[in-house]
Scaffold this active site. Structure first.
Site, PDB file in Angstrom:
ATOM      1  N   ARG A 259     -10.097   2.997   9.347  1.00  0.00           N
ATOM      2  CA  ARG A 259      -9.650   1.653   9.697  1.00  0.00           C
ATOM      3  C   ARG A 259     -10.792   0.855  10.332  1.00  0.00           C
ATOM      4  O   ARG A 259     -10.610  -0.287  10.673  1.00  0.00           O
ATOM      5  CB  ARG A 259      -8.534   1.828  10.709  1.00  0.00           C
ATOM      6  CG  ARG A 259      -7.543   0.723  10.776  1.00  0.00           C
ATOM      7  CD  ARG A 259      -6.324   1.039   9.982  1.00  0.00           C
ATOM      8  NE  ARG A 259      -5.133   0.470  10.575  1.00  0.00           N
ATOM      9  CZ  ARG A 259      -3.922   0.917  10.321  1.00  0.00           C
ATOM     10  NH1 ARG A 259      -3.740   1.920   9.498  1.00  0.00           N
ATOM     11  NH2 ARG A 259      -2.875   0.345  10.859  1.00  0.00           N
TER      12      ARG A 259
ATOM     13  N   LYS B  15       0.833  -1.211   0.000  1.00  0.00           N
ATOM     14  CA  LYS B  15       0.000   0.000   0.000  1.00  0.00           C
ATOM     15  C   LYS B  15       0.866   1.259   0.000  1.00  0.00           C
ATOM     16  O   LYS B  15       0.581   2.208  -0.724  1.00  0.00           O
ATOM     17  CB  LYS B  15      -0.888  -0.054   1.244  1.00  0.00           C
ATOM     18  CG  LYS B  15      -1.830   1.094   1.430  1.00  0.00           C
ATOM     19  CD  LYS B  15      -2.871   0.724   2.469  1.00  0.00           C
ATOM     20  CE  LYS B  15      -2.263   0.342   3.806  1.00  0.00           C
ATOM     21  NZ  LYS B  15      -1.906   1.477   4.654  1.00  0.00           N
TER      22      LYS B  15
ATOM     23  N   ARG C 130       9.816  -6.492   6.157  1.00  0.00           N
ATOM     24  CA  ARG C 130       9.844  -5.066   5.804  1.00  0.00           C
ATOM     25  C   ARG C 130      10.908  -4.315   6.601  1.00  0.00           C
ATOM     26  O   ARG C 130      11.094  -4.551   7.791  1.00  0.00           O
ATOM     27  CB  ARG C 130       8.452  -4.516   6.138  1.00  0.00           C
ATOM     28  CG  ARG C 130       8.229  -3.093   5.844  1.00  0.00           C
ATOM     29  CD  ARG C 130       6.772  -2.840   5.669  1.00  0.00           C
ATOM     30  NE  ARG C 130       6.021  -2.806   6.914  1.00  0.00           N
ATOM     31  CZ  ARG C 130       4.734  -2.513   6.977  1.00  0.00           C
ATOM     32  NH1 ARG C 130       4.070  -2.248   5.874  1.00  0.00           N
ATOM     33  NH2 ARG C 130       4.108  -2.487   8.119  1.00  0.00           N
TER      34      ARG C 130
ATOM     35  N   ARG D  67      10.313  -1.917  12.208  1.00  0.00           N
ATOM     36  CA  ARG D  67       9.392  -1.407  13.225  1.00  0.00           C
ATOM     37  C   ARG D  67       9.154  -2.484  14.264  1.00  0.00           C
ATOM     38  O   ARG D  67       8.965  -3.651  13.908  1.00  0.00           O
ATOM     39  CB  ARG D  67       8.066  -1.042  12.557  1.00  0.00           C
ATOM     40  CG  ARG D  67       8.065   0.338  11.967  1.00  0.00           C
ATOM     41  CD  ARG D  67       6.881   0.558  11.076  1.00  0.00           C
ATOM     42  NE  ARG D  67       5.602   0.160  11.663  1.00  0.00           N
ATOM     43  CZ  ARG D  67       4.439   0.249  11.019  1.00  0.00           C
ATOM     44  NH1 ARG D  67       4.401   0.725   9.800  1.00  0.00           N
ATOM     45  NH2 ARG D  67       3.326  -0.121  11.587  1.00  0.00           N
TER      46      ARG D  67
ATOM     47  N   ARG E 178      -3.388  -6.774  14.237  1.00  0.00           N
ATOM     48  CA  ARG E 178      -3.611  -5.818  13.141  1.00  0.00           C
ATOM     49  C   ARG E 178      -4.412  -6.465  12.023  1.00  0.00           C
ATOM     50  O   ARG E 178      -5.308  -5.857  11.439  1.00  0.00           O
ATOM     51  CB  ARG E 178      -2.272  -5.301  12.606  1.00  0.00           C
ATOM     52  CG  ARG E 178      -1.758  -4.108  13.391  1.00  0.00           C
ATOM     53  CD  ARG E 178      -0.259  -4.114  13.485  1.00  0.00           C
ATOM     54  NE  ARG E 178       0.368  -3.637  12.279  1.00  0.00           N
ATOM     55  CZ  ARG E 178       1.683  -3.772  12.042  1.00  0.00           C
ATOM     56  NH1 ARG E 178       2.453  -4.373  12.920  1.00  0.00           N
ATOM     57  NH2 ARG E 178       2.200  -3.297  10.945  1.00  0.00           N
TER      58      ARG E 178
HETATM   59  P1  AMP Z   1       0.286   1.708  10.236  1.00  0.00           P
HETATM   60  O1  AMP Z   1       1.565   2.464  10.054  1.00  0.00           O
HETATM   61  O2  AMP Z   1      -0.779   2.118   9.278  1.00  0.00           O
HETATM   62  O3  AMP Z   1       0.497   0.218  10.271  1.00  0.00           O
HETATM   63  O4  AMP Z   1      -0.247   2.127  11.692  1.00  0.00           O
HETATM   64  C1  AMP Z   1       0.478   1.816  12.844  1.00  0.00           C
HETATM   65  C2  AMP Z   1      -0.447   1.791  14.033  1.00  0.00           C
HETATM   66  O5  AMP Z   1      -1.017   3.112  14.233  1.00  0.00           O
HETATM   67  C3  AMP Z   1      -1.635   0.870  13.926  1.00  0.00           C
HETATM   68  O6  AMP Z   1      -1.335  -0.476  14.244  1.00  0.00           O
HETATM   69  C4  AMP Z   1      -2.609   1.501  14.935  1.00  0.00           C
HETATM   70  O7  AMP Z   1      -2.215   1.188  16.257  1.00  0.00           O
HETATM   71  C5  AMP Z   1      -2.352   2.989  14.718  1.00  0.00           C
HETATM   72  N1  AMP Z   1      -3.271   3.514  13.681  1.00  0.00           N
HETATM   73  C6  AMP Z   1      -2.962   3.892  12.414  1.00  0.00           C
HETATM   74  N2  AMP Z   1      -4.059   4.315  11.760  1.00  0.00           N
HETATM   75  C7  AMP Z   1      -5.085   4.200  12.625  1.00  0.00           C
HETATM   76  C8  AMP Z   1      -6.479   4.454  12.540  1.00  0.00           C
HETATM   77  N3  AMP Z   1      -7.049   4.901  11.411  1.00  0.00           N
HETATM   78  N4  AMP Z   1      -7.236   4.237  13.647  1.00  0.00           N
HETATM   79  C9  AMP Z   1      -6.689   3.798  14.798  1.00  0.00           C
HETATM   80  N5  AMP Z   1      -5.390   3.498  14.930  1.00  0.00           N
HETATM   81  C10 AMP Z   1      -4.584   3.703  13.874  1.00  0.00           C
END
Ligand code: AMP
Length: 223
Positions: free
Chosen positions: A87, A13, A126, A161, A173
């Site tokens: 999300r 993505k 990653r 990460r 997730r």
């Molecule tokens: P990502 O980088 O998109 O994998 O996001 C990392 C983490 O940030 C996720 O596992 C959630 O804990 C938090 N997060 C990101 N986007 C959202 C969202 N739209 N709503 C709630 N938590 C979020």
């Protein structure tokens, strides 16, 4: 041009998103990256969000939704690519309500489809470039293998990460992503229904193809 992009963690993505961002020169608004900036900067919001992020859980809507709506207003005037939000179904509805109230259209919604097991393997491989989080590096994907332990794009230092190396957190997730009742796929399908009513356009991409073939398919479908 306003675009939403959906795909499980590990679907490419971010890579496809940066292509879209370049094509339309829009702001790339990435909820996870905004949270990481807050955590790095030691803000109150960052402190609240960190415990949820470390476990792979969603940060509560009362923190996330206002943060994203404010960022769209602040940085999204020339168009946006929204990545990582919505999300869940509540975020999807609140976003649509807020945009509709301001007469803002969602031009495209992109969904990258990828089986859960494939997505998991890709996440573990990653690596994040210290100079630019959009430089794609993955030790399990030949096309974007790092240069030794350095970024394949700029030679920067790489790190992984913490939440990418924790299988339990990845599981949480993905439980959220693949939940078609209330989770992220429910949010995507909320927009798919709107597309069926002619209110936006919905593009589905098979995430198992090569990065280049996905890019080509995507570019052909975008105006
Ligand atoms: P990502 O980088 O998109 O994998 O996001 C990392 C983490 O940030 C996720 O596992 C959630 O804990 C938090 N997060 C990101 N986007 C959202 C969202 N739209 N709503 C709630 N938590 C979020």
């Amino acid at each position: 041009m306003n675009i939403l992009i959906f795909g499980p963690n590990g679907s490419g993505k971010g890579t496809q998103g940066s292509l879209v961002k370049k094509k339309y020169n829009v702001a790339h608004i990435e909820s996870g990256a905004i949270f990481r900036e807050h955590i790095g900067g030691g803000t109150e919001l960052g402190k609240k969000a960190k415990a949820f992020i470390d476990k792979g859980q969603l940060v509560p809507d009362d923190i996330t939704i206002p943060m994203i709506l404010a960022t769209l207003k602040d940085k999204g005037k020339g168009g946006w690519l929204l990545d990582g939000f919505p999300r869940n179904i509540v975020q999807a509805q609140k976003l649509w309500e807020a945009l509709s109230a301001d007469n803002i259209k969602v031009d495209y919604v992109i969904e990258i489809l990828l089986p859960r097991e494939t997505a998991k393997n890709r996440i573990v491989g990653r690596r994040l470039c210290a100079n630019d989080a959009n430089h794609p590096n993955n030790i399990f994907i030949d096309a974007i293998k790092p240069n030794g332990d350095k970024c394949r794009v700029c030679g920067g230092d790489l790190k992984s990460r913490a939440d990418d190396q924790d299988e339990a957190a990845i599981g949480v997730r993905h439980d959220i992503y693949y939940d078609t009742k209330e989770g992220t796929l429910a949010a995507a399908y909320f927009y798919k229904d709107l597309a069926a009513k002619g209110k936006t356009k919905y593009i589905e991409l098979n995430g198992e193809g090569s990065i280049d073939s996905i890019k080509d398919t995507l570019l052909k479908q975008l105006a």
